[in-house]
Design a protein around this motif. Structure first.
Motif, PDB file in Angstrom:
ATOM      1  N   VAL A   1       0.850  -1.186   0.000  1.00 40.75           N
ATOM      2  CA  VAL A   1       0.000   0.000   0.000  1.00 40.75           C
ATOM      3  C   VAL A   1       0.888   1.240   0.000  1.00 40.75           C
ATOM      4  N   HIS A   2       0.535   2.234  -0.812  1.00 41.60           N
ATOM      5  CA  HIS A   2       1.296   3.482  -0.839  1.00 41.60           C
ATOM      6  C   HIS A   2       0.619   4.586  -0.045  1.00 41.60           C
ATOM      7  N   THR A   3      -0.703   4.577  -0.014  1.00 34.89           N
ATOM      8  CA  THR A   3      -1.431   5.662   0.629  1.00 34.89           C
ATOM      9  C   THR A   3      -2.804   5.184   1.074  1.00 34.89           C
ATOM     10  N   ILE A   4      -3.448   5.998   1.888  1.00 35.76           N
ATOM     11  CA  ILE A   4      -4.837   5.766   2.281  1.00 35.76           C
ATOM     12  C   ILE A   4      -5.659   6.951   1.786  1.00 35.76           C
ATOM     13  N   VAL A   5      -6.795   6.652   1.165  1.00 39.04           N
ATOM     14  CA  VAL A   5      -7.723   7.690   0.734  1.00 39.04           C
ATOM     15  C   VAL A   5      -9.093   7.336   1.284  1.00 39.04           C
ATOM     16  N   THR A   6      -9.611   8.150   2.177  1.00 38.76           N
ATOM     17  CA  THR A   6     -10.898   7.850   2.783  1.00 38.76           C
ATOM     18  C   THR A   6     -11.846   9.028   2.624  1.00 38.76           C
ATOM     19  N   ASN A   7     -13.053   8.746   2.176  1.00 38.96           N
ATOM     20  CA  ASN A   7     -14.064   9.759   1.914  1.00 38.96           C
ATOM     21  C   ASN A   7     -15.242   9.535   2.854  1.00 38.96           C
ATOM     22  N   VAL A   8     -15.555  10.548   3.658  1.00 35.68           N
ATOM     23  CA  VAL A   8     -16.629  10.432   4.638  1.00 35.68           C
ATOM     24  C   VAL A   8     -17.690  11.503   4.371  1.00 35.68           C
ATOM     25  N   PRO A   9     -18.938  11.114   4.144  1.00 31.13           N
ATOM     26  CA  PRO A   9     -19.983  12.126   3.966  1.00 31.13           C
ATOM     27  C   PRO A   9     -20.311  12.817   5.276  1.00 31.13           C
ATOM     28  N   GLY A  10     -20.229  14.121   5.276  1.00 32.91           N
ATOM     29  CA  GLY A  10     -20.547  14.902   6.461  1.00 32.91           C
ATOM     30  C   GLY A  10     -21.926  15.528   6.359  1.00 32.91           C
ATOM     31  N   PRO A  11     -22.291  16.351   7.317  1.00 34.67           N
ATOM     32  CA  PRO A  11     -23.614  16.966   7.321  1.00 34.67           C
ATOM     33  C   PRO A  11     -23.781  17.932   6.146  1.00 34.67           C
ATOM     34  N   PRO A  12     -24.887  17.847   5.411  1.00 37.92           N
ATOM     35  CA  PRO A  12     -25.101  18.746   4.273  1.00 37.92           C
ATOM     36  C   PRO A  12     -25.549  20.143   4.697  1.00 37.92           C
ATOM     37  N   LEU A  13     -25.911  20.303   5.964  1.00 38.00           N
ATOM     38  CA  LEU A  13     -26.371  21.586   6.491  1.00 38.00           C
ATOM     39  C   LEU A  13     -25.351  22.130   7.484  1.00 38.00           C
ATOM     40  N   PRO A  14     -25.324  23.434   7.707  1.00 38.52           N
ATOM     41  CA  PRO A  14     -24.345  24.012   8.640  1.00 38.52           C
ATOM     42  C   PRO A  14     -24.607  23.598  10.076  1.00 38.52           C
ATOM     43  N   LEU A  15     -23.525  23.457  10.842  1.00 36.62           N
ATOM     44  CA  LEU A  15     -23.600  23.148  12.263  1.00 36.62           C
ATOM     45  C   LEU A  15     -23.263  24.397  13.068  1.00 36.62           C
ATOM     46  N   TYR A  16     -23.785  24.459  14.283  1.00 37.78           N
ATOM     47  CA  TYR A  16     -23.570  25.628  15.133  1.00 37.78           C
ATOM     48  C   TYR A  16     -23.102  25.178  16.520  1.00 37.78           C
ATOM     49  N   VAL A  17     -22.207  25.957  17.109  1.00 33.82           N
ATOM     50  CA  VAL A  17     -21.733  25.728  18.469  1.00 33.82           C
ATOM     51  C   VAL A  17     -21.864  27.040  19.232  1.00 33.82           C
ATOM     52  N   MET A  18     -22.698  27.034  20.248  1.00 37.96           N
ATOM     53  CA  MET A  18     -22.924  28.232  21.056  1.00 37.96           C
ATOM     54  C   MET A  18     -23.297  29.435  20.181  1.00 37.96           C
ATOM     55  N   GLY A  19     -24.125  29.168  19.197  1.00 37.63           N
ATOM     56  CA  GLY A  19     -24.605  30.231  18.324  1.00 37.63           C
ATOM     57  C   GLY A  19     -23.675  30.617  17.199  1.00 37.63           C
ATOM     58  N   ARG A  20     -22.488  30.007  17.162  1.00 42.90           N
ATOM     59  CA  ARG A  20     -21.515  30.312  16.122  1.00 42.90           C
ATOM     60  C   ARG A  20     -21.543  29.247  15.039  1.00 42.90           C
ATOM     61  N   ARG A  21     -21.595  29.689  13.807  1.00 40.53           N
ATOM     62  CA  ARG A  21     -21.636  28.742  12.691  1.00 40.53           C
ATOM     63  C   ARG A  21     -20.246  28.169  12.407  1.00 40.53           C
ATOM     64  N   MET A  22     -20.190  26.862  12.258  1.00 39.79           N
ATOM     65  CA  MET A  22     -18.938  26.212  11.886  1.00 39.79           C
ATOM     66  C   MET A  22     -18.710  26.428  10.391  1.00 39.79           C
ATOM     67  N   LEU A  23     -17.601  27.054  10.049  1.00 39.79           N
ATOM     68  CA  LEU A  23     -17.351  27.418   8.662  1.00 39.79           C
ATOM     69  C   LEU A  23     -16.766  26.275   7.845  1.00 39.79           C
ATOM     70  N   GLU A  24     -15.866  25.509   8.444  1.00 35.40           N
ATOM     71  CA  GLU A  24     -15.193  24.441   7.708  1.00 35.40           C
ATOM     72  C   GLU A  24     -15.054  23.202   8.571  1.00 35.40           C
ATOM     73  N   LEU A  25     -14.949  22.073   7.921  1.00 35.27           N
ATOM     74  CA  LEU A  25     -14.707  20.796   8.584  1.00 35.27           C
ATOM     75  C   LEU A  25     -13.498  20.169   7.909  1.00 35.27           C
TER      76      LEU A  25
END
Length: 217
Positions: free
Chosen positions: A130-154
């Motif tokens: 094996v030379h590398t690992i490539v893993t693709n994970v589907p995340g939430p399609p809608l924005p998430l919020y923490v204490m009223g702050r929008r998470m900009l990137e994951l």
């Protein structure tokens, strides 16, 4: 994600196929910059896949397997690279030729030394496992919020271990698709070439893709 969906709808296959084709483009540019690219150049990627049945959707449990995919970096045509990757993934889906869930967990977790020894031996034989690992994970399609702050990137992060020098994690979030590339600084000082090549790989597929209405991934 809109661009990836456009490619997927026009060429068929899955989001994962597009991700792997982009990774193949990045490795192609990396090998070319190092003067190591040939028509037969292949980078073997360990690709984790979900084997969870539809009856267990939403259940909190691990159902992960993995397949070995040869990224055809020596192929100059980006559309043909995509087709070659899709054929391998389609063959796995129909034939089920994957590393079993327990074996995969042991391979990367409980028994890392096994893979390390196997990879070292294979490298001496000029046929790396094996030379590398490539893993693709589907995340939430809608924005998430923490204490009223929008998470900009994951941002995904896949550690490098057991002799691997590069790992690529991919995650979708709120209409975007992020590639997190981790590498050994000493072994891959030219990591920027790989990252730029991944972006160029998406652009190449877009240029060769007829415009069709996109649909959700």
């Amino acid at each position: 994600m809109a661009e990836v969906a456009r490619i997927r709808c026009a060429l068929g296959g899955s989001v994962n196929d597009v991700v792997l084709a982009a990774a193949a483009s990045g490795f192609r540019d990396l090998l070319a910059a190092r003067g190591m690219l040939t028509q037969d150049s292949v980078v073997r990627a360990l690709v984790p896949v979900s084997v969870r049945p539809t009856s267990e959707r939403g259940v909190l449990s691990n159902r992960v397997s993995a397949v070995l995919v040869d990224l055809p970096c020596g192929e100059a045509d980006p559309l043909r690279r995509f087709r070659l990757i899709r054929e391998q993934m389609d063959a796995w889906k129909t034939g089920g030729q994957a590393i079993g869930p327990d074996a995969f967990v042991n391979l990367l977790g409980a028994a890392p030394g096994v893979l390390a020894v196997a990879a070292h031996t294979a490298l001496r034989l000029r046929q790396p496992l094996v030379h590398t690992i490539v893993t693709n994970v589907p995340g939430p399609p809608l924005p998430l919020y923490v204490m009223g702050r929008r998470m900009l990137e994951l941002a995904p992060y896949i550690p490098i271990a057991v002799g691997l020098r590069i790992s690529i994690g991919v995650v979708s979030y709120d209409g975007g698709l992020s590639f997190g590339v981790t590498a050994d600084r000493d072994a891959v000082p030219d990591l920027g070439t790989l990252c730029a090549g991944i972006c160029d790989g998406i652009d190449e597929l877009l240029k060769g893709t007829p415009h069709v209405p996109s649909s959700p991934a």
